[in-house]
Design a protein around this motif. Sequence first.
Motif, PDB file in Angstrom:
ATOM      1  N   GLU A  48      -1.816   2.321  -1.092  1.00  0.00           N
ATOM      2  CA  GLU A  48      -1.847   3.763  -0.867  1.00  0.00           C
ATOM      3  C   GLU A  48      -1.216   4.150   0.450  1.00  0.00           C
ATOM      4  O   GLU A  48      -0.630   5.228   0.572  1.00  0.00           O
ATOM      5  CB  GLU A  48      -3.293   4.268  -0.904  1.00  0.00           C
ATOM      6  N   ALA A  49      -1.309   3.297   1.461  1.00  0.00           N
ATOM      7  CA  ALA A  49      -0.772   3.634   2.780  1.00  0.00           C
ATOM      8  C   ALA A  49       0.745   3.604   2.791  1.00  0.00           C
ATOM      9  O   ALA A  49       1.399   4.353   3.529  1.00  0.00           O
ATOM     10  CB  ALA A  49      -1.314   2.675   3.825  1.00  0.00           C
ATOM     11  N   PHE A  50       1.337   2.753   1.977  1.00  0.00           N
ATOM     12  CA  PHE A  50       2.804   2.602   2.004  1.00  0.00           C
ATOM     13  C   PHE A  50       3.494   3.289   0.836  1.00  0.00           C
ATOM     14  O   PHE A  50       4.635   2.985   0.533  1.00  0.00           O
ATOM     15  CB  PHE A  50       3.183   1.130   2.056  1.00  0.00           C
ATOM     16  N   GLU A  51       2.796   4.198   0.159  1.00  0.00           N
ATOM     17  CA  GLU A  51       3.439   4.953  -0.924  1.00  0.00           C
ATOM     18  C   GLU A  51       4.325   6.040  -0.383  1.00  0.00           C
ATOM     19  O   GLU A  51       4.165   6.628   0.596  1.00  0.00           O
ATOM     20  CB  GLU A  51       2.395   5.561  -1.844  1.00  0.00           C
TER      21      GLU A  51
END
Length: 136
Positions: free
Chosen positions: A133-136
């Motif tokens: 989710e952080a690197f989407e």
Amino acid sequence: MGSLYTWLLNLFLLISVIGLIAFQLMCLTDLEFDYMNPYDSASRINMVILPEYFVQALLCLTFLITGHWFFFLLSLPYLYYNITLYLQRRHLVDVTEIYNQLNREKQRRLFKLGFLVILLVLCIFWFLWTIGEAFE
């Protein structure tokens, strides 16, 4: 990004507790196969019991502070069990009774280890989910 650091801290604490339990199991196994005398085994196990309780309480506290309610509620019974053992003065291994309690002590630690491995797998899953989710 801060959530990733809290997951790394939680994983580090969880792996530390697993390491302390594994050390206790190795000492009990060495005692069972007569590689170590009862006094050395009991003193080594008793030396790491309070750090295990402290690290597990710290892990539960970090779950609470960081807002990971599911993991906090999942690790709360284990913390309660440790506190109950400590308050009843049954947390230390007795040198004179170690052979009589060997199977029970091993089963207790194997149960703890199994619970912590399941918690570790769940934490790794949620950690990877957070990275995704952080690197989407």
